[in-house]
Design a protein around this motif. Sequence first.
Motif, PDB file in Angstrom:
ATOM      1  N   GLN A   1       0.821  -1.229   0.000  1.00 60.44           N
ATOM      2  CA  GLN A   1       0.000   0.000   0.000  1.00 60.44           C
ATOM      3  C   GLN A   1       0.850   1.272   0.000  1.00 60.44           C
ATOM      4  OE1 GLN A   1      -2.697  -0.242   3.290  1.00 60.44           O
ATOM      5  NE2 GLN A   1      -4.418   0.326   1.997  1.00 60.44           N
ATOM      6  N   LYS A   2       1.975   1.188   0.737  1.00 64.42           N
ATOM      7  CA  LYS A   2       2.835   2.377   0.795  1.00 64.42           C
ATOM      8  C   LYS A   2       3.853   2.372  -0.336  1.00 64.42           C
ATOM      9  CE  LYS A   2       2.305   2.754   5.771  1.00 64.42           C
ATOM     10  NZ  LYS A   2       2.915   2.375   7.040  1.00 64.42           N
ATOM     11  N   GLY A   3       3.718   1.448  -1.225  1.00 68.07           N
ATOM     12  CA  GLY A   3       4.557   1.428  -2.420  1.00 68.07           C
ATOM     13  C   GLY A   3       6.040   1.359  -2.116  1.00 68.07           C
ATOM     14  N   GLY A   4       6.412   0.678  -1.020  1.00 64.60           N
ATOM     15  CA  GLY A   4       7.833   0.545  -0.703  1.00 64.60           C
ATOM     16  C   GLY A   4       8.366   1.687   0.139  1.00 64.60           C
ATOM     17  N   TYR A   5       7.555   2.706   0.390  1.00 65.52           N
ATOM     18  CA  TYR A   5       8.005   3.803   1.257  1.00 65.52           C
ATOM     19  C   TYR A   5       7.654   3.478   2.710  1.00 65.52           C
ATOM     20  CZ  TYR A   5       8.763   6.435  -2.995  1.00 65.52           C
ATOM     21  OH  TYR A   5       9.225   6.842  -4.212  1.00 65.52           O
ATOM     22  N   ASP A   6       8.307   4.199   3.636  1.00 65.83           N
ATOM     23  CA  ASP A   6       8.052   3.942   5.059  1.00 65.83           C
ATOM     24  C   ASP A   6       6.734   4.540   5.530  1.00 65.83           C
ATOM     25  OD1 ASP A   6      10.413   2.629   5.209  1.00 65.83           O
ATOM     26  OD2 ASP A   6      11.552   4.363   5.943  1.00 65.83           O
ATOM     27  N   SER A   7       6.241   5.502   4.792  1.00 67.01           N
ATOM     28  CA  SER A   7       5.013   6.181   5.227  1.00 67.01           C
ATOM     29  C   SER A   7       4.224   6.603   3.986  1.00 67.01           C
ATOM     30  CB  SER A   7       5.358   7.432   6.051  1.00 67.01           C
ATOM     31  OG  SER A   7       6.097   8.336   5.255  1.00 67.01           O
ATOM     32  N   PHE A   8       2.930   6.856   4.202  1.00 63.77           N
ATOM     33  CA  PHE A   8       2.125   7.399   3.092  1.00 63.77           C
ATOM     34  C   PHE A   8       2.636   8.786   2.716  1.00 63.77           C
ATOM     35  CE2 PHE A   8      -0.996   4.192   4.482  1.00 63.77           C
ATOM     36  CZ  PHE A   8      -1.293   3.639   3.235  1.00 63.77           C
ATOM     37  N   MET A   9       3.094   9.533   3.725  1.00 64.40           N
ATOM     38  CA  MET A   9       3.567  10.885   3.415  1.00 64.40           C
ATOM     39  C   MET A   9       4.746  10.825   2.444  1.00 64.40           C
ATOM     40  SD  MET A   9       4.852  13.969   5.863  1.00 64.40           S
ATOM     41  CE  MET A   9       5.310  15.542   5.146  1.00 64.40           C
TER      42      MET A   9
ATOM     43  N   ASP B   1       5.106   8.891  14.380  1.00 64.56           N
ATOM     44  CA  ASP B   1       4.182   8.363  13.376  1.00 64.56           C
ATOM     45  C   ASP B   1       3.924   9.474  12.356  1.00 64.56           C
ATOM     46  OD1 ASP B   1       2.089   7.516  11.843  1.00 64.56           O
ATOM     47  OD2 ASP B   1       0.949   6.642  13.506  1.00 64.56           O
ATOM     48  N   VAL B   2       4.615   9.371  11.241  1.00 60.51           N
ATOM     49  CA  VAL B   2       4.598  10.444  10.248  1.00 60.51           C
ATOM     50  C   VAL B   2       3.190  10.648   9.672  1.00 60.51           C
ATOM     51  CG1 VAL B   2       5.497  11.072   7.972  1.00 60.51           C
ATOM     52  CG2 VAL B   2       7.012  10.055   9.669  1.00 60.51           C
ATOM     53  N   ASP B   3       2.456   9.593   9.510  1.00 61.72           N
ATOM     54  CA  ASP B   3       1.149   9.698   8.842  1.00 61.72           C
ATOM     55  C   ASP B   3       0.015  10.128   9.759  1.00 61.72           C
ATOM     56  OD1 ASP B   3       2.152   8.985   6.370  1.00 61.72           O
ATOM     57  OD2 ASP B   3       1.925   6.830   6.784  1.00 61.72           O
ATOM     58  N   GLN B   4       0.172   9.866  11.042  1.00 68.04           N
ATOM     59  CA  GLN B   4      -0.906  10.172  12.011  1.00 68.04           C
ATOM     60  C   GLN B   4      -0.352  11.030  13.128  1.00 68.04           C
ATOM     61  OE1 GLN B   4      -4.081   9.283  11.830  1.00 68.04           O
ATOM     62  NE2 GLN B   4      -3.935   8.018  10.014  1.00 68.04           N
ATOM     63  N   PRO B   5      -0.033  12.289  12.858  1.00 66.97           N
ATOM     64  CA  PRO B   5       0.525  13.126  13.924  1.00 66.97           C
ATOM     65  C   PRO B   5      -0.488  13.313  15.058  1.00 66.97           C
ATOM     66  CG  PRO B   5       0.213  14.390  11.883  1.00 66.97           C
ATOM     67  CD  PRO B   5      -0.173  12.994  11.578  1.00 66.97           C
ATOM     68  N   ARG B   6       0.044  13.510  16.234  1.00 63.06           N
ATOM     69  CA  ARG B   6      -0.820  13.640  17.415  1.00 63.06           C
ATOM     70  C   ARG B   6      -1.783  14.830  17.254  1.00 63.06           C
ATOM     71  NH1 ARG B   6       4.116  15.735  21.285  1.00 63.06           N
ATOM     72  NH2 ARG B   6       4.127  17.878  20.527  1.00 63.06           N
ATOM     73  N   ASN B   7      -2.931  14.696  17.804  1.00 65.65           N
ATOM     74  CA  ASN B   7      -3.944  15.771  17.892  1.00 65.65           C
ATOM     75  C   ASN B   7      -4.549  16.209  16.557  1.00 65.65           C
ATOM     76  OD1 ASN B   7      -2.980  15.763  20.516  1.00 65.65           O
ATOM     77  ND2 ASN B   7      -1.791  17.637  20.277  1.00 65.65           N
ATOM     78  N   LEU B   8      -4.157  15.597  15.452  1.00 64.99           N
ATOM     79  CA  LEU B   8      -4.648  16.080  14.156  1.00 64.99           C
ATOM     80  C   LEU B   8      -5.527  15.046  13.462  1.00 64.99           C
ATOM     81  CD1 LEU B   8      -1.410  17.727  12.707  1.00 64.99           C
ATOM     82  CD2 LEU B   8      -3.401  18.876  13.670  1.00 64.99           C
ATOM     83  N   ALA B   9      -6.467  15.550  12.667  1.00 66.31           N
ATOM     84  CA  ALA B   9      -7.304  14.670  11.842  1.00 66.31           C
ATOM     85  C   ALA B   9      -7.097  15.072  10.380  1.00 66.31           C
ATOM     86  CB  ALA B   9      -8.761  14.846  12.208  1.00 66.31           C
ATOM     87  N   LYS B  10      -7.299  14.145   9.478  1.00 62.50           N
ATOM     88  CA  LYS B  10      -7.110  14.465   8.068  1.00 62.50           C
ATOM     89  C   LYS B  10      -8.116  15.502   7.598  1.00 62.50           C
ATOM     90  CE  LYS B  10      -5.399  14.130   3.911  1.00 62.50           C
ATOM     91  NZ  LYS B  10      -4.216  15.009   3.714  1.00 62.50           N
ATOM     92  N   SER B  11      -9.317  15.381   8.088  1.00 60.22           N
ATOM     93  CA  SER B  11     -10.343  16.297   7.633  1.00 60.22           C
ATOM     94  C   SER B  11     -11.021  16.892   8.869  1.00 60.22           C
ATOM     95  CB  SER B  11     -11.322  15.486   6.778  1.00 60.22           C
ATOM     96  OG  SER B  11     -12.396  16.272   6.428  1.00 60.22           O
ATOM     97  N   VAL B  12     -11.079  18.227   8.925  1.00 61.46           N
ATOM     98  CA  VAL B  12     -11.603  18.889  10.112  1.00 61.46           C
ATOM     99  C   VAL B  12     -13.058  19.278   9.845  1.00 61.46           C
ATOM    100  CG1 VAL B  12     -11.239  20.751  11.787  1.00 61.46           C
ATOM    101  CG2 VAL B  12      -9.277  19.695  10.668  1.00 61.46           C
TER     102      VAL B  12
END
Length: 368
Positions: free
Chosen positions: A1-9, A354-365
């Motif tokens: 899913q991440k195409g060989g990268y460590d994170s989606f970012m 956790d690069v993809d899920q930073p603390r306190n944040l949501a993808k869509s507010v």
Amino acid sequence: QKGGYDSFMAKEIHEQATAVADTLRGRIDSGALHLDEMSIDESVLRSIDKIIVVACGTAANAGNVAKYAIEHWCRIPTEVELAHEFRYRDPIVTEKTLVVAISQSGETMDTLMAMRHAQEQGAKVVAICNTYGSTIPREADAALYLHVGPEIAVASTKAYLGQITACYLLGLYLAQVRGNLFPDEIAALMEDLEQLPAHVQTVLDGAGAVEELARSMKDTTSVLFLGRHVGYPTALEGALKLKEIAYIHAEGFAAGELKHGPIALVDEGQPVFVIVPSPRGRDSLHSKVVSNIQEVRARGARTLVIAEEGDEDVLPYSDVVLRVPATRTLFAPLLTVIPLQIFSCALAAAKGLDVDQPRNLAKSVTVE
Ligand code: M6R
């Protein structure tokens, strides 16, 4: 899913050459722009006397780049307003106002409410969005989709490049409809824009050096970002990325503002990224930024400089130089932000976050 990268970012950063190409695809033909989805009557577009961009976060930084391009090409006064501030200041909106609502998700409540408020005053709204069928493009009078594919990481990267590209298309389309630019000028701009995916790839190919720099700075506690003109929103975006995923104090400044206060922050070893405009661009802009590098370095800053290939003026004052290919000044934000995205991503990873899920944040507010 991440195409060989460590994170989606990381994956999404590396998809950005394709992202820019995807936003451009099918919209340019024989040097002219075809935005079939611009379902607002051309006579209305010709009557506009003001543009207000409403957006939040990274989307607002894309809007800040758009302001420079749209005002330059179309000569329409353009304001950029954080959507959550817009509604509460009783903004002056008329039937001659075009509101541009930029939102990757198309569901940001603040942006949606700002756009509804503008529509109630009779303004037309163009939405620049990535998520098909989301609320903002559905309620807008016209919707320009980015077509960059789903963005999974909370920190926006490829959508940012798509948003800026879509804003260029909108600006050039308005200039075409309103006759602000000659057809050959538009064709030349489009030709240069079509070179951008290859230039983006060149910057991405240099990711290794930026990652190494980031790893060496993983214990840094504060980073400053300076830029002028379109380099200013890039500085803001670089700082936002670092805050949100690496939890490091970061601030972006307009370089000219330095001596009005922020330079007091600079002391021995303070890392300062500086986004340098093209030396071939607008006359004094380049030399002004080179002077700013000198100013902070004279006070002990460690200068991390993003400059065009072949720009040797920066060398005497730079501790690190990261290169981007030459392009028009107005198009440079598609390139100069990339090392900053890579830097934040690699630094956060080096800190074990956790690069993809930073603390306190949501993808869509979706709340105000
Ligand atoms: O979905 P949107 O583009 O409306 O989201 C706006 C902001 O919440 C978003 O850009 C946010 O700032 C990102 N986390 C930035 O990386």
